[in-house]
Design an enzyme around this catalytic site. Structure first.
Site, short mmCIF file in Angstrom:
data_model
loop_
_atom_site.label_atom_id
_atom_site.label_comp_id
_atom_site.label_asym_id
_atom_site.label_seq_id
_atom_site.Cartn_x
_atom_site.Cartn_y
_atom_site.Cartn_z
N TYR A 53 68.29 42.49 70.82
CA TYR A 53 69.02 42.94 69.63
C TYR A 53 69.32 41.76 68.70
CZ TYR A 53 70.04 47.36 72.09
OH TYR A 53 69.96 48.57 72.74
N SER A 237 71.84 56.90 71.39
CA SER A 237 71.57 57.75 70.23
C SER A 237 72.18 59.15 70.38
CB SER A 237 70.06 57.88 69.97
OG SER A 237 69.53 56.66 69.51
N LEU A 239 74.12 60.54 68.48
CA LEU A 239 74.16 61.13 67.14
C LEU A 239 72.77 61.21 66.53
CD1 LEU A 239 77.36 59.37 65.74
CD2 LEU A 239 77.17 61.63 66.80
N GLY A 242 71.98 59.20 63.51
CA GLY A 242 72.68 59.66 62.32
C GLY A 242 72.26 61.03 61.82
N LEU A 244 72.55 63.87 63.23
CA LEU A 244 73.57 64.87 63.54
C LEU A 244 74.84 64.73 62.71
CD1 LEU A 244 73.11 65.04 67.41
CD2 LEU A 244 72.73 66.93 65.79
N THR A 245 74.95 63.66 61.93
CA THR A 245 76.09 63.55 61.02
C THR A 245 75.89 64.40 59.78
OG1 THR A 245 75.22 61.71 59.69
CG2 THR A 245 76.36 61.14 61.75
N GLY A 246 74.64 64.76 59.49
CA GLY A 246 74.32 65.53 58.29
C GLY A 246 73.98 64.68 57.09
N LYS A 247 74.03 63.36 57.25
CA LYS A 247 73.86 62.51 56.05
C LYS A 247 72.42 62.47 55.54
CE LYS A 247 73.48 58.15 58.68
NZ LYS A 247 74.16 56.85 58.93
#
Length: 348
Positions: A53, A237, A239, A242, A244-247
């Site tokens: 990372y 992961s 989400l 991201g 699943l945040t809807g963004k």
């Protein structure tokens, strides 16, 4: 904050784990240190990183930087070292930025631990994980054409024995406390467990695989192994990067988001994924739930779940994720989630 057992180690970890893979690219050191402080203050006692990372992108110039940023925080806060479980990962075969892509072995393990300990500025690693198997994996969208037939069982098992001997030596030296896997299969995990039982070497405590409302490969054979062998899932992961945040709905690509840097989202971009996301977003909206809270709270309902690893590029995202610990899903919501899963299975 719910606490769960880390395998059979006697250690307990929080239901949420602070992911750090953006520390050093999207997230600056001051912001990263602020996140660590806030996460610990909120009751999280689990921090996950890796030698390779940060990501977005992974590059020769940045590998190891995330461990260095965490190490700087550890150096500034020595009295807190016993307050949290620190996990890192040894890169698997093919990662050219480390050891010329050499496979994980008794030769690479001490070297990799030396380097991680130096960057992390600590004397020990609580959970030392193999990032992916030398033989490869069906993770990262490889499941669609997965073919294990070229694998040579004897070579795989011999390598596992070799690695377990090296891990035992590291436990004896006090440099690692326990051992985990990542991106592993049921067969692979079972072999590590079998060999540890035969030899008395470190027993697998956890498996870090991708798992979310949109990615549920863990739900069958791995689920059974997790429950029966007390090897908990560290879901990465949760989400879905991201989604699943809807963004990202309706073609949106927020500035500085992961999709702005990685348009394919690691192979998760597909014609069906946003319809699937919409189904879950609709459930959250109808029940007055934040979709981030719903996705993370749902992880808590799974019988094999040890901890869900979430990453926050910004402090605001961290605060939002922490709110999931106050949310419990009704049976009605859980049933609607299962119906959505049946209607939108494996969207990527």
């Amino acid at each position: 904050m719910q606490m769960n057992p880390l395998g059979r180690t006697g250690l307990m970890v929080s239901e949420l784990c602070l992911g750090t893979m953006t520390f050093g690219t999207q997230t600056s050191q001051p912001e990263a240190h602020r996140q660590i402080d806030r996460a610990l203050d909120a009751g999280i006692n689990f921090i996950d990183t890796a030698e390779m990372y940060p990501v977005n992108p992974v590059s020769a110039e940045t590998v190891g930087r995330t461990e260095e940023i965490i190490g700087n925080w550890i150096q500034e806060n020595p009295a807190r070292r016993g307050d949290y479980i620190l996990a890192t990962k040894h890169s698997g075969e093919g990662m050219k930025h480390f050891r010329d892509g050499a496979p994980i072995s008794s030769k690479t393990i001490p070297e990799a631990i030396d380097s991680s300990l130096a960057r992390l500025k600590t004397d020990y690693i609580d959970l030392y994980q193999f990032h992916w198997p030398n033989r490869g994996s069906y993770m990262f969208r490889q499941n669609w054409r997965y073919d294990p037939s070229p694998q040579r069982r004897d070579e795989i098992v011999d390598n596992m024995r070799d690695c377990l001997e090296a891990l035992q030596a590291e436990v004896d030296k006090g440099r690692i406390r326990t051992f985990g896997l990542s991106n592993e299969s049921a067969w692979g995990t079972a072999q590590w467990l079998r060999l540890a039982e035969e030899t008395g070497a470190p027993r697998v405590a956890s498996v870090q695989n991708e798992y979310s409302l949109l990615c549920r490969l863990y739900d069958t054979d791995m689920a059974e192994l997790s429950v029966q062998e007390e090897v908990g899932l560290m879901a990465f992961s949760p989400l879905a990067t991201g989604i699943l945040t809807g963004k990202y709905q309706n073609g949106a690509i927020p500035e500085g988001s992961r999709k702005s840097l990685n348009p394919e989202l690691g192979g998760r971009e597909s014609p069906r994924v946003y319809d699937a996301a919409a189904a879950y977003l609709d459930i959250a909206k109808r029940h007055g739930l934040d979709p981030v809270h719903m996705a993370l709270a749902w992880c808590r309902t799974r019988p094999f779940m040890m901890s869900a690893i979430f990453g926050a590029t910004t402090f605001e995202q961290l605060e939002r994720a922490l709110g999931a610990t106050e949310v419990s899903l009704s049976e009605e919501v859980v049933e609607e989630i299962e119906a959505a899963h049946r209607a939108h299975p494996m969207p990527y």
